[in-house]
Design an enzyme around this catalytic site. Structure first.
Site, PDB file in Angstrom:
ATOM      1  N   GLY A 103       0.798  -1.233   0.000  1.00 38.92           N
ATOM      2  CA  GLY A 103       0.000   0.000   0.000  1.00 38.92           C
ATOM      3  C   GLY A 103       0.824   1.273   0.000  1.00 38.92           C
ATOM      4  O   GLY A 103       0.400   2.296   0.526  1.00 38.92           O
ATOM      5  N   ALA A 135      -1.099  -5.220  -7.308  1.00 34.88           N
ATOM      6  CA  ALA A 135      -1.038  -5.730  -8.688  1.00 34.88           C
ATOM      7  C   ALA A 135      -0.091  -6.923  -8.747  1.00 34.88           C
ATOM      8  O   ALA A 135      -0.396  -7.949  -9.355  1.00 34.88           O
ATOM      9  CB  ALA A 135      -0.557  -4.636  -9.632  1.00 34.88           C
ATOM     10  N   LEU A 166       3.842   1.257  -4.747  1.00 34.76           N
ATOM     11  CA  LEU A 166       4.766   0.477  -5.579  1.00 34.76           C
ATOM     12  C   LEU A 166       4.076  -0.688  -6.293  1.00 34.76           C
ATOM     13  O   LEU A 166       4.743  -1.570  -6.837  1.00 34.76           O
ATOM     14  CB  LEU A 166       5.929  -0.059  -4.725  1.00 34.76           C
ATOM     15  CG  LEU A 166       6.789   0.993  -4.027  1.00 34.76           C
ATOM     16  CD1 LEU A 166       7.868   0.328  -3.183  1.00 34.76           C
ATOM     17  CD2 LEU A 166       7.446   1.935  -5.037  1.00 34.76           C
ATOM     18  N   ASP A 169      -0.666  -0.527 -13.174  1.00 35.90           N
ATOM     19  CA  ASP A 169       0.099  -1.403 -12.272  1.00 35.90           C
ATOM     20  C   ASP A 169       0.063  -2.859 -12.748  1.00 35.90           C
ATOM     21  O   ASP A 169       1.089  -3.537 -12.761  1.00 35.90           O
ATOM     22  CB  ASP A 169      -0.472  -1.346 -10.840  1.00 35.90           C
ATOM     23  CG  ASP A 169      -0.205  -0.008 -10.168  1.00 35.90           C
ATOM     24  OD1 ASP A 169       0.163   0.944 -10.877  1.00 35.90           O
ATOM     25  OD2 ASP A 169      -0.381   0.075  -8.943  1.00 35.90           O
ATOM     26  N   SER A 174       2.014  -3.123  -5.029  1.00 36.04           N
ATOM     27  CA  SER A 174       2.062  -4.421  -4.344  1.00 36.04           C
ATOM     28  C   SER A 174       0.818  -5.266  -4.614  1.00 36.04           C
ATOM     29  O   SER A 174       0.918  -6.481  -4.781  1.00 36.04           O
ATOM     30  CB  SER A 174       2.232  -4.219  -2.835  1.00 36.04           C
ATOM     31  OG  SER A 174       1.128  -3.512  -2.306  1.00 36.04           O
TER      32      SER A 174
END
Ligand code: MEV
Length: 299
Positions: free
Chosen positions: A86, A93, A89, A135, A91
């Site tokens: 969260g 996806a 970056l 993402d 995460s």
């Protein structure tokens, strides 16, 4: 048999928020991965840092949605991840793409990567209410990608340091910040629209600079992009502390990445150790990484 797949996280070199209004952006896969190990068994079980559960959407929403999407096969899934959760970056996806891909192979479902990316995007929308396909696309295919054209740019061979503020990590925050920018844009269209257009112009200039591997110029524009994200109200004092620490330690450029409001910043640098040290000294958690052309992979 056991199947293990990994999928990468991502950073935005340029263009978050402006991309919501159709402006171009450049998103890049980074060599921080989420690993999904899948084995056919006789009951669904999911284990991660969050604990071991059955099909529990509260604890493991993305993994459960992925199992369901693949027809609810009875599988045991183990998740491990190098991507902070969260924090902008990608995460969620990465966990979704890695899980879908591993079930796809373990259960011989035969889906192409294009379909994995599409299913992963549908899952993000179901779980979060809204999500851009960026993402999930970048996590599936890897590389340096121009959005929305999905054009693949050259891979950058410069180092990256990510700085995590450890604050404001939440998938729900993205929706709130996107709304906040929309309100500002509605209130002051004459002032805000040009900012959004200018952010879009960075991706256009950036495409040429990526081809030339002109890291000095890319860094300079990343700095300007950070300033304009600040103008849009999505920066925080903690993010800027890490951004300035990275620049002062010799990074080519540094900016927040993702929705902002906390989460992570990214620095482009060939002095990764020095920049990481400066980020830690300024109160962040530094992660040294690099760009990757590899999207989802079977191990
Ligand atoms: C969030 O990672 C990026 C935003 O541009 C939102 C989006 O593109 O969906 C803020």
């Amino acid at each position: 048999m056991t199947t293990t797949c990994t999928a990468p996280g991502k950073i935005y070199l340029f263009g978050e928020h402006a991309v919501v209004y159709g402006e171009p952006a450049i998103a890049c896969a980074v060599e921080l991965r989420t690993r999904a190990q899948v084995k056919k068994t006789d009951a669904i079980s999911i284990s991660s840092d969050l604990g071991t559960t059955g099909l529990d959407f509260e604890v493991h929403p993305y993994v459960c949605a992925a199992i369901q999407k693949m027809g609810s096969p009875e599988v045991c899934i183990k998740i491990t991840s190098e991507i902070p959760v969260g924090s902008g970056l990608g995460s969620s996806a990465a966990v979704t793409v890695a899980t879908l891909a591993a079930i796809n192979i373990e259960c011989s479902q035969g889906y192409e990567k294009e379909k994995i990316a599409q299913m992963a995007h549908e899952i993000e929308k179901e779980v979060q209410g809204a999500a851009s396909p960026t993402d999930t696309f970048v996590s599936t295919f890897g590389g340096v990608i121009e959005i929305p054209s999905r054009k693949r740019l050259d891979l950058l061979d410069c180092g990256i340091v990510i700085g995590n503020t450890g604050k404001g990590a939440s998938p729900k925050k993205t929706a709130k910040l996107v709304k906040q920018v929309a309100v500002l844009k509605e209130e002051y269209p004459d002032s805000i629209n040009p900012i959004i257009k200018t952010i879009g112009s960075f991706a256009k200039h950036g495409e040429i600079m990526v081809t030339q591997k002109n890291y000095q110029a890319l860094g300079k524009l990343m700095n300007v992009n950070h300033g304009l994200l600040d103008a849009l109200g999505v920066n925080t004092i903690e993010l800027s502390a890490l951004v300035y620490a990275a620049r002062n330690a010799g990074a080519y450029g540094a900016k927040l990445t993702g929705a902002g409001g906390g989460g992570c910043m990214v620095a482009l640098t060939d002095s990764q150790v020095e920049v990481a040290h400066a980020i830690e000294k300024a109160g962040g958690k530094a992660i040294i990484t690099r760009f990757t052309r590899e999207g989802v992979l079977q191990e």
